[in-house]
Write a protein that holds these residues in place. Structure first.
Motif, short mmCIF file in Angstrom:
data_model
loop_
_atom_site.label_atom_id
_atom_site.label_comp_id
_atom_site.label_asym_id
_atom_site.label_seq_id
_atom_site.Cartn_x
_atom_site.Cartn_y
_atom_site.Cartn_z
N LYS A 23 3.27 -3.03 4.04
CA LYS A 23 2.68 -4.34 3.83
C LYS A 23 2.70 -5.09 5.15
O LYS A 23 3.61 -4.90 5.97
CB LYS A 23 3.49 -5.10 2.76
CG LYS A 23 2.94 -6.46 2.39
CD LYS A 23 3.83 -7.11 1.33
CE LYS A 23 3.31 -8.47 0.92
NZ LYS A 23 4.19 -9.11 -0.10
N GLU A 24 1.73 -5.94 5.34
CA GLU A 24 1.71 -6.75 6.57
C GLU A 24 2.86 -7.75 6.53
O GLU A 24 3.10 -8.42 5.52
CB GLU A 24 0.38 -7.48 6.70
CG GLU A 24 0.24 -8.24 8.01
CD GLU A 24 -1.13 -8.90 8.16
OE1 GLU A 24 -1.34 -9.61 9.15
OE2 GLU A 24 -1.99 -8.68 7.26
N LYS A 45 -2.82 0.02 6.38
CA LYS A 45 -2.92 -0.46 5.00
C LYS A 45 -4.06 0.18 4.23
O LYS A 45 -4.02 0.27 3.00
CB LYS A 45 -3.10 -1.98 5.01
CG LYS A 45 -1.87 -2.74 5.46
CD LYS A 45 -2.18 -4.20 5.74
CE LYS A 45 -2.82 -4.89 4.56
NZ LYS A 45 -3.11 -6.31 4.86
N LEU A 70 3.99 -4.43 10.83
CA LEU A 70 3.87 -3.76 9.54
C LEU A 70 5.26 -3.58 8.95
O LEU A 70 6.16 -3.05 9.60
CB LEU A 70 3.18 -2.40 9.70
CG LEU A 70 2.81 -1.67 8.41
CD1 LEU A 70 1.67 -2.39 7.70
CD2 LEU A 70 2.41 -0.23 8.72
N THR A 78 0.85 -1.19 0.00
CA THR A 78 0.00 0.00 0.00
C THR A 78 0.89 1.23 0.00
O THR A 78 1.84 1.33 0.77
CB THR A 78 -0.92 0.02 1.24
OG1 THR A 78 -1.73 -1.16 1.23
CG2 THR A 78 -1.81 1.24 1.22
#
Length: 282
Positions: free
Chosen positions: A40-41, A130, A58, A21
């Motif tokens: 991004k996770e 996100k 994150l 994102t």
């Protein structure tokens, strides 16, 4: 905080290939230049460290040099309570080999762009970050939390580099205590391994019946070195000299040349002795 998360969820987030994102970033509210972060996770199966829980971490790319860990923590605290922030030059494991050094004994950090691992206290904060819209930039330097740059930043870093002698002595003493403790544990471990690895001259190891829960004997560096030494000795014994015909001919030529050289030296020596023993009345 719940209303803020709902606001982020309703807005449209800009997602690029790879699942990242895009978050826009500005240094201050008056700045025209815009910088992009990619979040991004964090989902890595090989990650076994408890410092980066997979559901609350994150992963952030393209963090600019003027953003320290404190600045990043304040920047992402609008999405939820931040537990920890870790900035690195390259993505990698959080496990560090060796003792943890103080900031006064570490090497100079790279001043370039970094990657970050932000751990929130709640998993919902990761989703909030996100889903943040790209047209709403994050502000780095605000009136409540100003960020110094340029000469002011260098002056502040120079002042922070100094430390009181008492505090420095306390840090050194603490490090030495941990060092002595770690060395003692290593020596005890090596002595235990040496007792378990009582090998005779032929390389046989005495195996005793132990508890079912005990693990197999690990391959230590000392055992590997002894095995390698024995293999090299065996290889030297089995090594064939003058295996090829041309090697055998060269060896014979060298041997003949050495014999001729010794023969000429003996002839000269004998002639000298005869000359010395000749009778000279006058």
């Amino acid at each position: 905080m719940a209303s803020s998360e709902k606001k982020h969820a309703k807005a449209n987030a800009y997602i690029i290939p790879g699942g990242f994102t895009v978050l826009s970033l500005r240094f201050d509210s008056d700045s025209v230049a815009q910088h992009n972060l990619y979040v991004k996770e964090h989902k890595v199966r090989a990650e076994k460290s408890s410092h980066r829980p997979l559901d609350r971490t994150l992963f952030v790319l393209n963090i600019p040099p003027y953003c320290s860990e404190a600045v990043v923590k304040e920047l992402f605290s609008q999405f939820g309570c931040v537990q920890s922030v870790e900035l690195k030059d390259h993505p990698g494991s959080s496990e560090e080999s060796g003792p943890k050094l103080s900031k006064f004994f570490k090497q100079a950090e790279n001043k370039g762009f970094k990657v970050g691992y932000i751990v929130f206290k709640k998993p919902s904060s990761v989703n909030a970050a996100k889903s943040h819209p790209v047209d709403v930039p994050l502000i780095v330097s605000t009136e409540e939390h100003p960020v110094k740059t340029g000469v002011q930043k260098w002056i502040q870093e120079y002042r922070d580099s100094f430390i009181e002698p008492d505090n420095l002595q306390q840090i050194v003493d603490s490090f030495m205590v941990d060092y002595d403790k770690r060395k003692k544990e290593e020596e005890e471990q090596q002595s235990k391994e040496a007792e378990q690895q009582q090998e005779d001259e032929d390389g046989w190891v005495k195996v005793t019946r132990g508890n079912k829960a005990t693990k197999a004997r690990p391959h230590t560096e000392a055992a590997n070195q002894r095995t390698l030494h024995r293999e090299l000795k065996k290889r030297e014994k089995k090594e064939l000299l003058n295996f090829y015909t041309w090697q055998h001919k060269n060896t014979q030529k060298e041997h003949i040349a050495e014999l001729r050289k010794k023969f000429e030296e003996d002839k000269q020596r004998i002639a000298l002795l005869r000359a010395q023993r000749k009778f000279k009345p006058y």
